[in-house]
Design a protein around this motif. Structure first.
Motif, PDB file in Angstrom:
ATOM      1  N   THR A 100      20.030  -4.284  23.217  1.00 30.37           N
ATOM      2  CA  THR A 100      19.722  -3.426  22.087  1.00 30.37           C
ATOM      3  C   THR A 100      18.772  -2.334  22.575  1.00 30.37           C
ATOM      4  O   THR A 100      18.320  -2.347  23.704  1.00 30.37           O
ATOM      5  CB  THR A 100      19.079  -4.216  20.942  1.00 30.37           C
ATOM      6  OG1 THR A 100      17.804  -4.704  21.378  1.00 30.37           O
ATOM      7  CG2 THR A 100      19.941  -5.396  20.539  1.00 30.37           C
ATOM      8  N   ASP A 101      18.504  -1.362  21.707  1.00 27.12           N
ATOM      9  CA  ASP A 101      17.704  -0.210  22.133  1.00 27.12           C
ATOM     10  C   ASP A 101      16.235  -0.544  22.337  1.00 27.12           C
ATOM     11  O   ASP A 101      15.562   0.045  23.182  1.00 27.12           O
ATOM     12  CB  ASP A 101      17.821   0.923  21.094  1.00 27.12           C
ATOM     13  CG  ASP A 101      19.230   1.502  21.056  1.00 27.12           C
ATOM     14  OD1 ASP A 101      19.916   1.440  22.096  1.00 27.12           O
ATOM     15  OD2 ASP A 101      19.635   2.006  19.998  1.00 27.12           O
ATOM     16  N   THR A 102      15.736  -1.495  21.558  1.00 29.40           N
ATOM     17  CA  THR A 102      14.299  -1.757  21.573  1.00 29.40           C
ATOM     18  C   THR A 102      14.037  -3.131  20.969  1.00 29.40           C
ATOM     19  O   THR A 102      14.964  -3.847  20.593  1.00 29.40           O
ATOM     20  CB  THR A 102      13.547  -0.666  20.764  1.00 29.40           C
ATOM     21  OG1 THR A 102      12.140  -0.854  20.902  1.00 29.40           O
ATOM     22  CG2 THR A 102      13.937  -0.693  19.296  1.00 29.40           C
ATOM     23  N   THR A 147      20.009  -7.281  16.194  1.00 26.20           N
ATOM     24  CA  THR A 147      19.828  -5.977  16.834  1.00 26.20           C
ATOM     25  C   THR A 147      18.380  -5.523  16.708  1.00 26.20           C
ATOM     26  O   THR A 147      17.786  -5.590  15.619  1.00 26.20           O
ATOM     27  CB  THR A 147      20.766  -4.934  16.207  1.00 26.20           C
ATOM     28  OG1 THR A 147      22.123  -5.346  16.409  1.00 26.20           O
ATOM     29  CG2 THR A 147      20.563  -3.558  16.821  1.00 26.20           C
ATOM     30  N   ASP A 148      17.818  -5.056  17.810  1.00 25.69           N
ATOM     31  CA  ASP A 148      16.438  -4.533  17.855  1.00 25.69           C
ATOM     32  C   ASP A 148      15.403  -5.598  17.492  1.00 25.69           C
ATOM     33  O   ASP A 148      14.355  -5.300  16.913  1.00 25.69           O
ATOM     34  CB  ASP A 148      16.271  -3.305  16.948  1.00 25.69           C
ATOM     35  CG  ASP A 148      17.073  -2.113  17.449  1.00 25.69           C
ATOM     36  OD1 ASP A 148      17.479  -2.116  18.619  1.00 25.69           O
ATOM     37  OD2 ASP A 148      17.313  -1.174  16.659  1.00 25.69           O
ATOM     38  N   TYR A 157       6.991  -2.581  24.195  1.00 27.96           N
ATOM     39  CA  TYR A 157       7.610  -1.572  23.332  1.00 27.96           C
ATOM     40  C   TYR A 157       6.606  -0.921  22.387  1.00 27.96           C
ATOM     41  O   TYR A 157       6.988  -0.228  21.444  1.00 27.96           O
ATOM     42  CB  TYR A 157       8.765  -2.212  22.540  1.00 27.96           C
ATOM     43  CG  TYR A 157       9.861  -2.692  23.459  1.00 27.96           C
ATOM     44  CD1 TYR A 157      10.848  -1.824  23.912  1.00 27.96           C
ATOM     45  CD2 TYR A 157       9.873  -4.003  23.933  1.00 27.96           C
ATOM     46  CE1 TYR A 157      11.832  -2.251  24.784  1.00 27.96           C
ATOM     47  CE2 TYR A 157      10.860  -4.436  24.820  1.00 27.96           C
ATOM     48  CZ  TYR A 157      11.833  -3.559  25.243  1.00 27.96           C
ATOM     49  OH  TYR A 157      12.808  -3.975  26.116  1.00 27.96           O
TER      50      TYR A 157
END
Length: 375
Positions: free
Chosen positions: A201-203, A277-278, A312
């Motif tokens: 996932t992105d982050t 997700t994320d 993050y």
């Protein structure tokens, strides 16, 4: 008509007994697995299943009515048990009471409940949470239906984690501010079980805290075997691509790498339906509904949460937004939801997880992680 109905009723009453007899023959014929004393330095794990067929579907409804029973029956060696069914979207209300025999002695009765507690977005079968029983070679069980319909393809899952050369020799590794983490290789993960591709996932915006709804009496020396059992159950029984959680922490505070793909990366897990997700999922090994989580466990959770959020730039005391990807969660698909950056599984799904006692300690985890990050 009356005579035919009576005959059918008699056949229905006999079906569970016939199933139990067939089951006993199946398990008695199964070859015994190697014992720890005779096993090689590395013996692969196995999963064997026990079909629970012949259920009398027209039996009168009632709270906890028995739909299947297994007498005291020898089996191949196993250490973890669960129950599964064909339809992953089904939400059966079952209660499984079982006990196992180890070293010639029968243990106490344990209970597995199915509550529709789905973790992943996709699965090939529906299943209960797995339950660590310790090394066993016989089982006795009763399956009760609390309400609703009997699911098709109902079967008992018995998992043998195998023996790994790393057992009893766990060496966590850490660097700098990274906490010591036991790698998959160090707990003996069989990498041939999982899918080859990784999902990212992105982050990481939110950490979801879970418990495995497992035994609290396991020896910490057995933690690698517990991990291998849960891993095999998630892949072979649930049909997931890998173990669901990103990290797991045992009652001694040891942190274990969960899903493959890199502990320092945003690996997409299968831990919180609709919100994988994320986010990151970390599970406390054990059941912490009424049992207070040990201080060492809380410290281990704090360390891995702080490290991952710090990567993050997230504030453990803050909130962030995720978008629901599945209407079977607490929120319809597409709904934007603000969560505490450190949340419990129950915040996103209708479940008791991570247990009331652990959930009550989430403020402690948030404060500890914030202090570690200097927030």
């Amino acid at each position: 008509m009356l005579l035919g109905s009576t005959a059918r009723s008699a056949r229905n009453r006999l079906r569970p007994l016939a199933a139990a007899a067939a089951l006993a023959l199946t398990l008695l014929a199964a070859p015994a697995a190697a014992t720890p004393e005779t096993a090689s330095a590395r013996t692969p794990g196995t999963t064997h299943t026990v079909p629970l067929q012949g259920v009398a579907r027209d039996a009168p409804a009632g709270e906890g009515r028995t739909i299947a029973a297994i007498p005291r029956t020898p089996t191949r060696a196993f250490s973890l048990a669960g129950i599964s069914w064909d339809d992953p979207a089904a939400d059966p209300r079952l209660v499984v009471t079982l006990r196992t025999k180890s070293q010639g002695k029968w243990g106490s009765w344990r209970t597995i409940r199915t509550t529709g507690d789905r973790l992943a977005d996709t699965a090939r079968r529906g299943a209960s949470e797995p339950l660590w029983m310790g090394r066993s070679d016989a089982v006795q069980a009763r399956v009760g239906l609390l309400s609703g319909d009997v699911p098709r393809g109902l079967r008992l899952e018995l998992v043998d984690p195998g023996v790994a050369s790393v057992d009893g020799k766990v060496r966590p590794r850490g660097a700098g501010s990274r906490p010591a983490i036991v790698s998959r290789a160090a707990w003996g993960a069989d990498e041939s079980l999982r899918e080859a591709d990784f999902k990212y996932t992105d982050t990481v915006k939110v950490v979801f805290v879970h418990h495995t709804a497992d035994s609290n009496t396991y020896s910490c020396a057995d933690s690698p075997a517990v991990l291998r059992s849960i891993y095999r159950y998630h892949v072979k029984t649930n049909g997931w691509s890998d173990i669901g959680y990103n990290f797991l922490v045992d009652r001694c505070g040891t942190i274990f790498e969960g899903r493959a793909g890199g502990v320092d990366k945003a690996v997409r897990g299968a831990h919180t339906l609709g919100f994988n997700t994320d986010s990151m999922g970390v599970a406390a090994i054990g059941t912490y509904t009424d049992t207070a989580p040990p201080a060492a466990l809380l410290e281990g959770l704090t360390r891995v949460i702080a490290w991952k959020l710090g990567m993050y730039g997230r504030n453990p005391l803050g909130q962030d937004q995720l978008t629901s990807g599945d209407s079977a969660s607490r929120f319809a698909a597409g709904t934007n939801v603000r969560f505490n950056v450190v949340s419990g599984h129950r915040d996103a799904f209708v479940t008791e997880c991570p247990g009331q006692s652990l959930y009550d300690n989430l403020p402690r985890l948030r404060r500890g992680a914030a202090k570690a990050l200097g927030t």
